[in-house]
Design a protein around this motif. Structure first.
Motif, mmCIF file in Angstrom:
data_model
loop_
_atom_site.group_PDB
_atom_site.id
_atom_site.type_symbol
_atom_site.label_atom_id
_atom_site.label_comp_id
_atom_site.label_asym_id
_atom_site.label_seq_id
_atom_site.Cartn_x
_atom_site.Cartn_y
_atom_site.Cartn_z
ATOM 1 N N PHE A 122 5.185 -8.682 7.276
ATOM 2 C CA PHE A 122 4.094 -8.444 6.336
ATOM 3 C C PHE A 122 3.347 -9.747 6.044
ATOM 4 C CE2 PHE A 122 2.398 -7.935 2.005
ATOM 5 C CZ PHE A 122 1.602 -6.820 2.209
ATOM 6 N N ARG A 123 4.090 -10.805 5.834
ATOM 7 C CA ARG A 123 3.478 -12.108 5.544
ATOM 8 C C ARG A 123 2.649 -12.595 6.735
ATOM 9 N NH1 ARG A 123 1.734 -15.155 1.388
ATOM 10 N NH2 ARG A 123 1.898 -17.329 1.908
ATOM 11 N N GLN A 133 -0.595 -10.774 6.659
ATOM 12 C CA GLN A 133 -1.453 -11.342 5.611
ATOM 13 C C GLN A 133 -2.072 -12.655 6.071
ATOM 14 O OE1 GLN A 133 1.426 -11.384 2.300
ATOM 15 N NE2 GLN A 133 -0.179 -10.335 1.126
ATOM 16 N N THR A 191 -4.739 -7.914 0.538
ATOM 17 C CA THR A 191 -4.153 -6.612 0.240
ATOM 18 C C THR A 191 -4.830 -5.584 1.134
ATOM 19 O OG1 THR A 191 -5.799 -6.105 -1.433
ATOM 20 C CG2 THR A 191 -3.803 -7.266 -2.183
ATOM 21 N N GLU A 192 -4.370 -4.347 1.059
ATOM 22 C CA GLU A 192 -5.028 -3.292 1.827
ATOM 23 C C GLU A 192 -6.491 -3.141 1.428
ATOM 24 O OE1 GLU A 192 -3.154 0.395 3.286
ATOM 25 O OE2 GLU A 192 -1.541 -0.202 1.906
ATOM 26 N N PHE A 216 0.347 -2.365 7.394
ATOM 27 C CA PHE A 216 0.639 -2.744 6.004
ATOM 28 C C PHE A 216 1.510 -1.675 5.348
ATOM 29 C CE2 PHE A 216 -2.016 -6.237 6.413
ATOM 30 C CZ PHE A 216 -2.346 -6.858 5.222
ATOM 31 N N GLN A 217 1.146 -0.404 5.553
ATOM 32 C CA GLN A 217 1.900 0.690 4.948
ATOM 33 C C GLN A 217 3.306 0.773 5.511
ATOM 34 O OE1 GLN A 217 -0.636 4.101 5.429
ATOM 35 N NE2 GLN A 217 -2.166 3.291 4.020
ATOM 36 N N CYS A 254 5.067 -1.688 6.793
ATOM 37 C CA CYS A 254 5.817 -2.832 6.259
ATOM 38 C C CYS A 254 6.253 -2.565 4.822
ATOM 39 C CB CYS A 254 4.979 -4.106 6.324
ATOM 40 S SG CYS A 254 4.798 -4.787 7.982
ATOM 41 N N ASN A 255 5.344 -2.035 4.029
ATOM 42 C CA ASN A 255 5.698 -1.721 2.638
ATOM 43 C C ASN A 255 6.809 -0.678 2.578
ATOM 44 O OD1 ASN A 255 4.047 -3.529 1.282
ATOM 45 N ND2 ASN A 255 2.308 -2.138 1.337
ATOM 46 N N HIS A 256 6.734 0.305 3.451
ATOM 47 C CA HIS A 256 7.775 1.328 3.493
ATOM 48 C C HIS A 256 9.139 0.687 3.802
ATOM 49 C CE1 HIS A 256 9.623 5.221 4.233
ATOM 50 N NE2 HIS A 256 10.179 4.662 5.288
ATOM 51 N N ARG A 300 9.970 -2.427 3.376
ATOM 52 C CA ARG A 300 10.354 -3.367 2.320
ATOM 53 C C ARG A 300 10.923 -2.646 1.105
ATOM 54 N NH1 ARG A 300 5.064 -6.792 1.435
ATOM 55 N NH2 ARG A 300 6.031 -7.074 -0.573
ATOM 56 N N TYR A 301 10.311 -1.534 0.739
ATOM 57 C CA TYR A 301 10.651 -0.893 -0.526
ATOM 58 C C TYR A 301 11.495 0.372 -0.403
ATOM 59 C CZ TYR A 301 7.185 -4.195 -2.116
ATOM 60 O OH TYR A 301 6.485 -5.344 -2.362
#
Length: 82
Positions: A3-4, A7, A22-23, A47-48, A50-52, A54-55
């Motif tokens: 993710f980084r 970015q 950000t998105e 991005f989505q 990666c967020n999935h 990560r979280y």
């Protein structure tokens, strides 16, 4: 880390700080830099994903090696644009 890296690649393109990417920035700033809509959509999906991971990693979903390869390809394409 992935993710980084995404970015940082977008921040390089925009001349901004990686943490500010950000998105929303994808839609607000990349089109004006000549980034094709297809690439912006790929970056959104990355991005989505990666967020999935990560979280909610326990929910399964993405093969991390495939995700890494897709991100590398998108970053190469982003950097190759004038």
């Amino acid at each position: 880390v992935l993710f980084r890296s995404l970015q940082e690649a977008v921040a390089d393109r925009l001349g901004s700080a990686p943490g500010a990417v950000t998105e929303g920035v994808l839609d607000d700033q990349l089109p004006g830099r000549g980034t094709p809509p297809e690439l912006i959509a790929r970056l959104h999906a990355l991005f989505q994903a990666c967020n999935h991971e990560r979280y909610a990693p326990h929910a399964g979903g993405h093969d991390l090696e495939t995700l890494r390869a897709e991100a590398e390809a998108a970053v190469r394409e982003l950097r190759a644009r004038p």
